[in-house]
Design a protein around this motif. Structure first.
Motif, mmCIF file in Angstrom:
data_model
loop_
_atom_site.group_PDB
_atom_site.id
_atom_site.type_symbol
_atom_site.label_atom_id
_atom_site.label_comp_id
_atom_site.label_asym_id
_atom_site.label_seq_id
_atom_site.Cartn_x
_atom_site.Cartn_y
_atom_site.Cartn_z
ATOM 1 N N UNK A 233 0.854 -1.189 0.000
ATOM 2 C CA UNK A 233 0.000 0.000 0.000
ATOM 3 C C UNK A 233 0.890 1.239 0.000
ATOM 4 N N UNK A 234 0.955 1.923 -1.142
ATOM 5 C CA UNK A 234 1.705 3.173 -1.245
ATOM 6 C C UNK A 234 0.705 4.276 -1.575
ATOM 7 N N UNK A 235 0.386 5.092 -0.581
ATOM 8 C CA UNK A 235 -0.527 6.210 -0.818
ATOM 9 C C UNK A 235 0.083 7.169 -1.836
ATOM 10 N N UNK A 236 -0.777 7.832 -2.610
ATOM 11 C CA UNK A 236 -0.295 8.861 -3.516
ATOM 12 C C UNK A 236 -0.139 8.361 -4.937
ATOM 13 N N UNK A 237 0.530 9.156 -5.736
ATOM 14 C CA UNK A 237 0.627 8.904 -7.166
ATOM 15 C C UNK A 237 1.853 8.052 -7.486
ATOM 16 N N UNK A 238 1.654 6.768 -7.663
ATOM 17 C CA UNK A 238 2.734 5.855 -8.013
ATOM 18 C C UNK A 238 2.848 5.650 -9.522
ATOM 19 N N UNK A 239 2.056 6.376 -10.301
ATOM 20 C CA UNK A 239 2.073 6.189 -11.755
ATOM 21 C C UNK A 239 3.471 6.333 -12.357
ATOM 22 N N UNK A 240 4.317 7.284 -11.892
ATOM 23 C CA UNK A 240 5.647 7.433 -12.508
ATOM 24 C C UNK A 240 6.562 6.227 -12.320
ATOM 25 N N UNK A 241 6.270 5.369 -11.331
ATOM 26 C CA UNK A 241 7.139 4.200 -11.150
ATOM 27 C C UNK A 241 6.323 2.921 -10.950
ATOM 28 N N UNK A 242 5.153 2.888 -11.521
ATOM 29 C CA UNK A 242 4.283 1.720 -11.356
ATOM 30 C C UNK A 242 4.965 0.445 -11.846
ATOM 31 N N UNK A 243 5.763 0.577 -12.910
ATOM 32 C CA UNK A 243 6.435 -0.598 -13.465
ATOM 33 C C UNK A 243 7.503 -1.156 -12.538
ATOM 34 N N UNK A 244 7.950 -0.343 -11.569
ATOM 35 C CA UNK A 244 9.016 -0.770 -10.672
ATOM 36 C C UNK A 244 8.511 -1.544 -9.457
ATOM 37 N N UNK A 245 7.228 -1.474 -9.163
ATOM 38 C CA UNK A 245 6.721 -2.123 -7.952
ATOM 39 C C UNK A 245 7.030 -3.618 -7.979
ATOM 40 N N UNK A 246 7.360 -4.199 -6.820
ATOM 41 C CA UNK A 246 7.777 -5.610 -6.767
ATOM 42 C C UNK A 246 6.596 -6.570 -6.859
ATOM 43 N N UNK A 247 5.959 -6.586 -8.008
ATOM 44 C CA UNK A 247 4.711 -7.341 -8.179
ATOM 45 C C UNK A 247 4.899 -8.825 -7.920
ATOM 46 N N UNK A 248 6.066 -9.370 -8.231
ATOM 47 C CA UNK A 248 6.268 -10.809 -8.062
ATOM 48 C C UNK A 248 6.248 -11.223 -6.596
ATOM 49 N N UNK A 249 6.397 -10.257 -5.696
ATOM 50 C CA UNK A 249 6.377 -10.548 -4.260
ATOM 51 C C UNK A 249 5.091 -10.079 -3.597
ATOM 52 N N UNK A 250 4.151 -9.575 -4.391
ATOM 53 C CA UNK A 250 2.892 -9.054 -3.857
ATOM 54 C C UNK A 250 1.732 -9.951 -4.263
ATOM 55 N N UNK A 251 0.814 -10.148 -3.332
ATOM 56 C CA UNK A 251 -0.439 -10.815 -3.663
ATOM 57 C C UNK A 251 -1.531 -9.804 -3.966
ATOM 58 N N UNK A 252 -1.436 -8.634 -3.341
ATOM 59 C CA UNK A 252 -2.367 -7.525 -3.582
ATOM 60 C C UNK A 252 -1.542 -6.246 -3.672
ATOM 61 N N UNK A 253 -1.848 -5.415 -4.656
ATOM 62 C CA UNK A 253 -1.249 -4.090 -4.750
ATOM 63 C C UNK A 253 -2.371 -3.058 -4.692
ATOM 64 N N UNK A 254 -2.341 -2.204 -3.684
ATOM 65 C CA UNK A 254 -3.317 -1.122 -3.573
ATOM 66 C C UNK A 254 -2.920 0.007 -4.520
ATOM 67 N N UNK A 255 -3.914 0.548 -5.200
ATOM 68 C CA UNK A 255 -3.679 1.616 -6.176
ATOM 69 C C UNK A 255 -4.507 2.824 -5.766
#
Length: 339
Positions: A233-255
């Motif tokens: 859960x990262x509050x705020x605008x993560x659009x500039x680095x959305x591709x960098x989020x560690x999706x392979x280690x996340x089961x849920x990503x809050x947007x």
């Protein structure tokens, strides 16, 4: 299908009877049971009671120990004040006012802390009360956010550039504390651990890649190794680095609401549960029920095949009950065995 089965099915890309409702309730849960927010944050029994009452009333598919980001900092030694109608906050100086203060700051055993122990007790109580009918979500700060909590946002962001070695040392201390806290909640019965790393959204893509991300990877890995699922859960605008989020280690990503949900859905929608992202204020608090219903439908279309439903961040305290119920009603209406 109960709520725990529903959420786990969605995470594991199996058929569910409907899309899970994972709205975050904090101030509203305290309001529902008629207690001040100071009481809610400081007494795990009231936090658990508020969660259960609100979950049953509004069709929420999880209970959660989230309340504020200052539990770890308080037990590490930072003095707080507890306003009746506000989030616990720093009372005087930051824990690390001068860089030399880091030498005196050590991770605290969770059982020796008042506020971390309170959250662990809340996890145990929620697990006893809901059993296997609802998932229990525990929470920790990300190391990056925790460093800002105890050092100060501006000070920590300056440290990253002026003294990167000090910033790295601070992050190591924070990471160790968060791993200890996560493990204690998992042992107490948490099925999922949410990691809040809000300050990462204001630090920018470069700082996120170089400093926040490596510590998120280590924390999320430790959570999975301890046996829990993960929620970033990262509050705020993560659009500039959305591709960098560690999706392979996340089961849920809050947007959060300012991020184009279609972009998140395209990036992660078939591998991670994308959770969000209607505006909690403009839509949920201030909108009418028909506007809310249409916005939820749009999010469902945009979020990908593993989409789970919530506002971009916490549901505001004074959200009209009929507005929050409208979310549940849409999910019920759109229910399908193929979802």
């Amino acid at each position: 299908m109960n709520s725990r089965e529903r959420v786990l099915a969605r995470i594991n890309n199996r058929p569910a009877d409907r899309i899970p409702n994972l709205n975050i309730l904090m101030f509203l849960a305290a309001k529902e049971i008629g207690v001040s927010y100071a009481e809610y944050c400081r007494d795990y029994r009231k936090l658990a009671h508020g969660n259960i009452v609100s979950m049953q009333k509004y069709g929420i598919d999880a209970v959660s120990t989230i309340s504020d980001p200052m539990r770890e900092g308080a037990d590490m030694g930072m003095e707080l004040e507890y306003p009746d109608d506000g989030v616990p906050r720093r009372a005087k100086d930051y824990l690390i006012k001068e860089k030399s203060d880091l030498l005196k700051v050590k991770p605290v055993a969770v059982e020796k802390g008042r506020r971390m122990t309170d959250r662990v007790l809340g996890t145990e109580l929620l697990k006893r009360e809901v059993g296997h009918d609802y998932p229990v979500i525990g929470w920790v700060e990300g190391a990056f956010a925790q460093a800002a909590d105890i050092r100060g946002v501006s000070e920590f962001l300056m440290d990253m550039y002026d003294d990167p070695e000090f910033a790295a040392d601070l992050l190591e201390v924070c990471l160790e504390q968060e791993i200890l806290f996560a493990r204690a909640q998992i042992q107490a019965g948490a099925d999922i651990i949410g990691v809040g790393d809000a300050v990462a959204s204001v630090a920018g893509p470069h700082a996120y890649r170089e400093l926040a991300l490596p510590y998120e990877i280590r924390l999320l890995t430790a959570i999975r190794e301890a046996g829990a699922l993960t929620k970033l859960h990262i509050c705020g605008n993560t659009a500039p680095f959305l591709e960098l989020l560690p999706a392979s280690l996340c089961d849920i990503i809050d947007v959060d609401w300012m991020v184009p949900l279609e972009k998140a859905g395209e990036l992660y929608g078939d591998t991670v549960c994308v959770n969000g992202n209607y505006d909690p204020v403009a839509v949920l608090l201030q909108g009418n029920t028909e506007e809310i219903r249409e916005t939820v439908r749009q999010c469902i279309r945009a979020g990908g095949i593993k989409y789970t439903c919530s506002a971009g961040c916490e549901v505001p305290r004074d959200t009209p009950p009929e507005n929050l119920m409208a979310v549940y009603e849409v999910l019920q209406e759109m229910a399908s065995g193929s979802m």
